[in-house]
Scaffold this active site. Structure first.
Site, PDB file in Angstrom:
ATOM      1  CE1 TYR A   1      36.567  45.263  22.173  1.00 37.41           C
ATOM      2  CE2 TYR A   1      36.501  47.626  21.770  1.00 37.41           C
ATOM      3  CZ  TYR A   1      36.848  46.559  22.576  1.00 37.41           C
ATOM      4  OH  TYR A   1      37.478  46.784  23.790  1.00 37.41           O
TER       5      TYR A   1
ATOM      6  CG  ASP B   1      41.902  33.414  28.011  1.00 37.53           C
ATOM      7  OD1 ASP B   1      42.013  34.565  28.481  1.00 37.53           O
ATOM      8  OD2 ASP B   1      41.985  33.175  26.789  1.00 37.53           O
ATOM      9  CG  ASN B   2      38.939  31.276  23.664  1.00 39.99           C
ATOM     10  OD1 ASN B   2      39.605  32.265  23.946  1.00 39.99           O
ATOM     11  ND2 ASN B   2      38.045  31.268  22.683  1.00 39.99           N
TER      12      ASN B   2
ATOM     13  CG  LEU C   1      30.222  30.014  32.311  1.00 40.88           C
ATOM     14  CD1 LEU C   1      29.929  30.979  33.457  1.00 40.88           C
ATOM     15  CD2 LEU C   1      31.682  30.097  31.932  1.00 40.88           C
TER      16      LEU C   1
ATOM     17  CB  THR D   1      44.549  50.169  29.709  1.00 37.52           C
ATOM     18  OG1 THR D   1      43.452  50.951  30.207  1.00 37.52           O
ATOM     19  CG2 THR D   1      45.413  49.748  30.881  1.00 37.52           C
TER      20      THR D   1
HETATM   21  P1  NAD Z   1      43.306  40.678  25.424  1.00 41.66           P
HETATM   22  O1  NAD Z   1      43.016  40.310  24.009  1.00 41.66           O
HETATM   23  O2  NAD Z   1      44.724  40.694  25.868  1.00 41.66           O
HETATM   24  O3  NAD Z   1      42.488  39.754  26.427  1.00 41.66           O
HETATM   25  C1  NAD Z   1      41.255  39.179  26.122  1.00 41.66           C
HETATM   26  C2  NAD Z   1      41.276  37.738  26.620  1.00 41.66           C
HETATM   27  O4  NAD Z   1      39.990  37.158  26.402  1.00 41.66           O
HETATM   28  C3  NAD Z   1      42.275  36.861  25.868  1.00 41.66           C
HETATM   29  O5  NAD Z   1      43.075  36.144  26.783  1.00 41.66           O
HETATM   30  C4  NAD Z   1      41.411  35.952  25.028  1.00 41.66           C
HETATM   31  O6  NAD Z   1      42.018  34.710  24.749  1.00 41.66           O
HETATM   32  C5  NAD Z   1      40.169  35.830  25.914  1.00 41.66           C
HETATM   33  N1  NAD Z   1      38.959  35.447  25.162  1.00 41.66           N
HETATM   34  C6  NAD Z   1      38.450  36.040  24.061  1.00 41.66           C
HETATM   35  N2  NAD Z   1      37.344  35.382  23.637  1.00 41.66           N
HETATM   36  C7  NAD Z   1      37.157  34.365  24.509  1.00 41.66           C
HETATM   37  C8  NAD Z   1      36.175  33.318  24.612  1.00 41.66           C
HETATM   38  N3  NAD Z   1      35.190  33.183  23.706  1.00 41.66           N
HETATM   39  N4  NAD Z   1      36.258  32.442  25.634  1.00 41.66           N
HETATM   40  C9  NAD Z   1      37.262  32.557  26.549  1.00 41.66           C
HETATM   41  N5  NAD Z   1      38.218  33.512  26.505  1.00 41.66           N
HETATM   42  C10 NAD Z   1      38.164  34.402  25.487  1.00 41.66           C
HETATM   43  O7  NAD Z   1      42.643  42.117  25.639  1.00 41.66           O
HETATM   44  P2  NAD Z   1      42.767  43.123  26.865  1.00 41.66           P
HETATM   45  O8  NAD Z   1      43.393  44.365  26.389  1.00 41.66           O
HETATM   46  O9  NAD Z   1      43.319  42.427  28.066  1.00 41.66           O
HETATM   47  O10 NAD Z   1      41.224  43.460  27.124  1.00 41.66           O
HETATM   48  C11 NAD Z   1      40.487  42.749  28.099  1.00 41.66           C
HETATM   49  C12 NAD Z   1      39.077  43.315  28.205  1.00 41.66           C
HETATM   50  O11 NAD Z   1      39.132  44.703  28.533  1.00 41.66           O
HETATM   51  C13 NAD Z   1      38.285  43.198  26.900  1.00 41.66           C
HETATM   52  O12 NAD Z   1      36.942  42.891  27.203  1.00 41.66           O
HETATM   53  C14 NAD Z   1      38.378  44.580  26.312  1.00 41.66           C
HETATM   54  O13 NAD Z   1      37.286  44.899  25.506  1.00 41.66           O
HETATM   55  C15 NAD Z   1      38.418  45.458  27.563  1.00 41.66           C
HETATM   56  N6  NAD Z   1      39.094  46.730  27.301  1.00 41.66           N
HETATM   57  C16 NAD Z   1      40.437  46.802  27.176  1.00 41.66           C
HETATM   58  C17 NAD Z   1      41.039  48.019  26.900  1.00 41.66           C
HETATM   59  C18 NAD Z   1      42.531  48.171  26.779  1.00 41.66           C
HETATM   60  O14 NAD Z   1      42.994  49.269  26.503  1.00 41.66           O
HETATM   61  N7  NAD Z   1      43.329  47.162  26.989  1.00 41.66           N
HETATM   62  C19 NAD Z   1      40.248  49.166  26.728  1.00 41.66           C
HETATM   63  C20 NAD Z   1      38.868  49.034  26.831  1.00 41.66           C
HETATM   64  C21 NAD Z   1      38.300  47.818  27.141  1.00 41.66           C
END
Ligand code: NAD
Ligand code: UDP
Length: 316
Positions: free
Chosen positions: A146, A31-32, A61, A176
């Site tokens: 997105y 994560d970043n 990576l 979610t």
């Molecule tokens: P979130 O923002 O809490 O988590 C995303 C994580 O990715 C963060 O910790 C962020 O720091 C990290 N990140 C982003 N860009 C990065 C990069 N370039 N390098 C390293 N780390 C990076 O979001 P979430 O709700 O946990 O969603 C996680 C995944 O699930 C996403 O891909 C999102 O599109 C997908 N998703 C989530 C939902 C939902 O309802 N929560 C619904 C559909 C899809």
């Protein structure tokens, strides 16, 4: 299994780390912290099978990463507020970043699990949405950074499946919610709960008649785990979400009644391109994974409210 989870410090990523560790697997988290939080990894960090690297996936990576058996690609800002703030980062992590993790999966001959989204269906004209629906996305609208990045990631994932015979699984995740969402991430669940807890008016956008279907995080993570571990999946693209559908105004009233604080509702303008309806058709997940959500909205919301109450108290 040794599992690589990108976006490990985020809401879903951190729950996945805990779940896979709890099932006895080793997990490497990446994560970043662009939208994630180190606190989310407090539980995982206590487990000797967990390791973590802070890095930006867009830059690739490191070759020092050990070979893994599965890659779960969850790194990407997911809240509209976040991807409006980080449009270029969002586009890059779900294009350049996706290629980097696909290459890693291919090198290691590891399963690749892509966190896709109901947003690939855009503002859907078919309801509920089955996996066969191609969607109705505005390719140049505010949400396109997105939506189109996720559609690109799906295309890239399928290219590796067809050309390199990579074992891929695309999870189209619907809204979610649960503990570890950021209080201020702007999504409807943290907004309504924190507004209510802070004695503020609840902000319903538009007339509140638009719908969403909300899945509690534990149900979703269980579904992702089943999809990751199933051998030879019949379907490479599967909706995961809770089909119980609510109008947003109705949802606001449910939160007010659960908190019992009589918060008032105020109406604000609807953001551009806000989808009018959303509900997953989960027939394929039911058939293939024998999975369906079993946590009720009130139970999930009460557990989330409890988390936000503690978070807000700790910041006072
Ligand atoms: P979130 O923002 O809490 O988590 C995303 C994580 O990715 C963060 O910790 C962020 O720091 C990290 N990140 C982003 N860009 C990065 C990069 N370039 N390098 C390293 N780390 C990076 O979001 P979430 O709700 O946990 O969603 C996680 C995944 O699930 C996403 O891909 C999102 O599109 C997908 N998703 C989530 C939902 C939902 O309802 N929560 C619904 C559909 C899809
Ligand atoms: N929403 C709202 N008030 C808020 C936040 C969101 O009415 O304070 C609405 C938003 O317009 C959308 C729905 O709730 O119709 C879900 O929004 P969210 O940002 O959680 O996720 P989306 O499904 O739009 O990506």
């Amino acid at each position: 299994m040794k599992v690589l989870i990108t976006g490990a410090a985020g809401f879903l990523g951190s729950h996945l780390c805990d779940y896979f560790l709890g099932c006895g697997h080793s997990v490497i988290g990446l994560d970043n912290f662009v939208t994630g939080n180190l606190d989310n990894l407090a539980m995982a960090s206590k487990n000797s099978n967990f390791s973590f690297r802070e890095l930006d996936l867009i830059n690739g990576l490191p070759s020092s990463l050990p070979a893994v058996d599965a890659v779960l690609h969850f790194a990407c800002p997911a809240s509209p507020k976040d991807y409006f703030k980080y449009p270029e980062e969002t586009l890059k992590v779900d294009s350049i970043g996706t290629f980097h993790v696909l290459e890693k999966s291919s090198r290691d001959n590891a399963k690749f699990i892509m966190a896709s989204t109901s947003e690939v269906y855009g503002d859907p004209e078919i309801h509920p949405q089955p996996e066969t629906y191609w969607g109705n996305v505005n390719p140049v609208g505010v949400r396109s950074v997105y939506d189109e990045a996720k559609r690109f990631s799906e295309a890239a994932t399928m290219a590796f499946y067809r050309n390199r015979k990579l074992d891929v699984r695309i999870a189209r995740i619907f809204n979610t919610y649960g503990p570890r969402m950021q209080v201020n991430d702007g999504r409807v669940v943290p907004n309504f709960i924190s507004q209510s807890l802070n004695g503020e008016k609840i902000t319903v956008y538009g007339d509140g008649l638009q719908t969403r279907s909300f899945c509690f995080v534990d149900d979703l993570v269980r579904g992702i785990y089943k999809y990751t571990t199933i051998e030879d999946p019949k379907y490479r693209i599967v909706n995961l979400g809770n089909p119980d559908e609510y109008q947003i105004l109705q949802f606001a009233k449910i939160i007010v009644s659960l908190l019992g604080d009589g918060s008032e509702i105020k109406f604000e303008p609807l953001p551009l391109d806000d989808p009018k309806q959303r509900k997953p058709d989960i027939s394929l997940a039911k058939e293939m994974l024998e999975w369906e959500p079993n946590i009720s909205l009130s139970e999930g919301l009460l557990r989330t409210i409890d988390y936000f109450r503690k978070q807000i108290k700790n910041t006072l």
